[in-house]
Design a protein around this motif. Structure first.
Motif, PDB file in Angstrom:
ATOM      1  N   ALA A 215       0.833  -1.206   0.000  1.00 43.57           N
ATOM      2  CA  ALA A 215       0.000   0.000   0.000  1.00 43.57           C
ATOM      3  C   ALA A 215       0.866   1.254   0.000  1.00 43.57           C
ATOM      4  CB  ALA A 215      -0.929  -0.018   1.204  1.00 43.57           C
ATOM      5  N   LEU A 216       1.975   1.245   0.740  1.00 43.23           N
ATOM      6  CA  LEU A 216       2.880   2.393   0.736  1.00 43.23           C
ATOM      7  C   LEU A 216       3.523   2.581  -0.643  1.00 43.23           C
ATOM      8  CD1 LEU A 216       4.699   2.112   4.208  1.00 43.23           C
ATOM      9  CD2 LEU A 216       2.723   3.524   3.593  1.00 43.23           C
ATOM     10  N   CYS A 217       3.890   1.470  -1.274  1.00 47.99           N
ATOM     11  CA  CYS A 217       4.462   1.557  -2.629  1.00 47.99           C
ATOM     12  C   CYS A 217       3.421   2.081  -3.627  1.00 47.99           C
ATOM     13  CB  CYS A 217       4.963   0.186  -3.072  1.00 47.99           C
ATOM     14  SG  CYS A 217       6.427  -0.406  -2.209  1.00 47.99           S
ATOM     15  N   ARG A 218       2.209   1.626  -3.492  1.00 45.21           N
ATOM     16  CA  ARG A 218       1.135   2.068  -4.393  1.00 45.21           C
ATOM     17  C   ARG A 218       0.872   3.564  -4.256  1.00 45.21           C
ATOM     18  NH1 ARG A 218      -4.308   0.015  -2.312  1.00 45.21           N
ATOM     19  NH2 ARG A 218      -3.742   1.674  -0.825  1.00 45.21           N
ATOM     20  N   ASP A 219       0.900   4.053  -2.994  1.00 40.56           N
ATOM     21  CA  ASP A 219       0.539   5.437  -2.727  1.00 40.56           C
ATOM     22  C   ASP A 219       1.728   6.376  -2.688  1.00 40.56           C
ATOM     23  OD1 ASP A 219      -2.026   4.428  -2.480  1.00 40.56           O
ATOM     24  OD2 ASP A 219      -1.923   4.284  -0.287  1.00 40.56           O
ATOM     25  N   GLY A 220       2.948   5.820  -2.736  1.00 40.38           N
ATOM     26  CA  GLY A 220       4.141   6.657  -2.678  1.00 40.38           C
ATOM     27  C   GLY A 220       4.344   7.324  -1.333  1.00 40.38           C
ATOM     28  N   ARG A 221       4.072   6.610  -0.260  1.00 38.35           N
ATOM     29  CA  ARG A 221       4.265   7.165   1.086  1.00 38.35           C
ATOM     30  C   ARG A 221       5.457   6.478   1.748  1.00 38.35           C
ATOM     31  NH1 ARG A 221      -1.057   6.748   4.510  1.00 38.35           N
ATOM     32  NH2 ARG A 221      -0.905   4.580   3.818  1.00 38.35           N
ATOM     33  N   GLY A 222       6.485   7.256   2.010  1.00 31.36           N
ATOM     34  CA  GLY A 222       7.681   6.722   2.651  1.00 31.36           C
ATOM     35  C   GLY A 222       8.625   6.017   1.708  1.00 31.36           C
ATOM     36  N   VAL A 223       8.149   5.718   0.518  1.00 30.95           N
ATOM     37  CA  VAL A 223       8.949   5.067  -0.526  1.00 30.95           C
ATOM     38  C   VAL A 223       8.542   5.679  -1.873  1.00 30.95           C
ATOM     39  CG1 VAL A 223       9.234   2.869   0.683  1.00 30.95           C
ATOM     40  CG2 VAL A 223       7.239   3.238  -0.761  1.00 30.95           C
ATOM     41  N   GLU A 224       9.360   5.457  -2.860  1.00 27.25           N
ATOM     42  CA  GLU A 224       9.018   5.931  -4.202  1.00 27.25           C
ATOM     43  C   GLU A 224       7.797   5.168  -4.720  1.00 27.25           C
ATOM     44  OE1 GLU A 224      11.093   6.306  -8.643  1.00 27.25           O
ATOM     45  OE2 GLU A 224      12.254   5.632  -6.904  1.00 27.25           O
ATOM     46  N   ARG A 225       6.872   5.896  -5.308  1.00 28.13           N
ATOM     47  CA  ARG A 225       5.658   5.257  -5.832  1.00 28.13           C
ATOM     48  C   ARG A 225       6.032   4.256  -6.916  1.00 28.13           C
ATOM     49  NH1 ARG A 225       0.897   9.164  -7.432  1.00 28.13           N
ATOM     50  NH2 ARG A 225       0.657   9.160  -5.157  1.00 28.13           N
ATOM     51  N   ASN A 226       5.558   3.025  -6.775  1.00 29.58           N
ATOM     52  CA  ASN A 226       5.928   1.965  -7.712  1.00 29.58           C
ATOM     53  C   ASN A 226       4.809   0.931  -7.711  1.00 29.58           C
ATOM     54  OD1 ASN A 226       7.010  -0.380  -8.940  1.00 29.58           O
ATOM     55  ND2 ASN A 226       9.093   0.219  -8.386  1.00 29.58           N
ATOM     56  N   CYS A 227       3.929   1.026  -8.708  1.00 31.12           N
ATOM     57  CA  CYS A 227       2.775   0.126  -8.740  1.00 31.12           C
ATOM     58  C   CYS A 227       3.165  -1.305  -9.087  1.00 31.12           C
ATOM     59  CB  CYS A 227       1.740   0.645  -9.753  1.00 31.12           C
ATOM     60  SG  CYS A 227       0.813   2.040  -9.115  1.00 31.12           S
TER      61      CYS A 227
END
Length: 262
Positions: A215-227
């Motif tokens: 979910a963090l990767c999907r939303d770009g929170r705390g990490v670079e957004r990467n679907c």
């Protein structure tokens, strides 16, 4: 549960060990018990293992008491589980300072298996084990402090015990730290640190950590957004039956995300 250690290496002759055991040596009585349980040099036989552990335990062997706690809890191969006996032997070994047995006594008190449920006693035994560095007990103490069940609600104490357990690679504690940092409970909200803890737990196969990191990767929170990475993590989590991940995966596939970054 604990007490599941076996013997390794060259084994003395069973008959010689039995003679020493019958002569009154607790260590010698414990050894044939371990041999019979693991099948080390003799055919595996849990009933014989139980018999020799009993001899050793009656002679005061803490290790045999812990092994009896484990065998009585799990049963197997002619030995029926007996949770009350399991609790009795774990408590005896815990009374001698065995950290694994202290944790097991806490677990049985917390869950009410083999003994009447008693959260205060669970907390007491978890504390004794945690003070010896037992990582599962450290996590359980953190959870008690976080939820206020069996201990005063204290998020700073929860964070402290979770960190101790996570430093030893305890995946539940890693997940808990990630959630506390993501939600800002007991610590300043920090998505980057949350992602780091989720990654550690996810790498150990924790499906909830995989979902939350996805979910963090999907939303770009705390990490670079990467679907693409989010889709991979959701799939891994969904394969373990995580319903939130299944829903997130279905939504991403429906929307056509995951084949390229946003």
């Amino acid at each position: 549960m604990t007490g599941d250690s076996g013997s390794s290496g060259a084994s003395p002759e069973p008959d010689a060990l039995k003679r020493d055991a019958e002569a009154g040596s607790a260590g010698a009585a414990e050894r044939p018990g371990s041999m019979y349980r693991s099948g080390d040099g003799v055919p595996r036989n849990y009933r014989e293992a139980l018999r020799w552990y009993l001899i050793a335990a009656e002679q005061g062997s803490m290790e045999a008491e812990a092994c009896l706690g484990y065998l009585c809890f799990t049963g197997g191969e002619g030995v029926r589980p007996d949770f009350r006996e399991s609790f009795r032997w774990y408590l005896r070994a815990a009374g001698q300072g065995d950290a694994d047995s202290e944790y097991s006594a806490g677990f049985l008190y917390e869950t009410g298996i083999g003994v009447k449920e008693n959260s205060a006693e669970a907390f007491r035994w978890y504390t004794r084990a945690a003070e010896q560095g037992h990582r599962e007990a450290e996590y359980c103490l953190g959870h008690m402090y976080e939820t206020g069940q069996g201990a005063p609600l204290d998020l700073s104490q929860a964070l402290s015990w979770y960190r101790k357990a996570a430093a030893q690679g305890q995946s539940d504690a890693e997940l808990a730290l990630g959630m506390m940092h993501e939600e800002g409970r007991g610590a300043e909200r920090n998505f980057k640190e949350a992602a780091e803890w989720y990654r550690k737990a996810a790498d150990q196969g924790d499906d909830e950590a995989q979902y939350r990191l996805g979910a963090l990767c999907r939303d770009g929170r705390g990490v670079e957004r990467n679907c693409g990475k989010a889709l991979e993590l959701f799939r891994k989590s969904a394969e373990s039956g995580n319903e939130d991940a299944e829903l997130a995966l279905a939504e991403m596939c429906h929307d056509g995300h995951g084949t390229r970054d946003w």
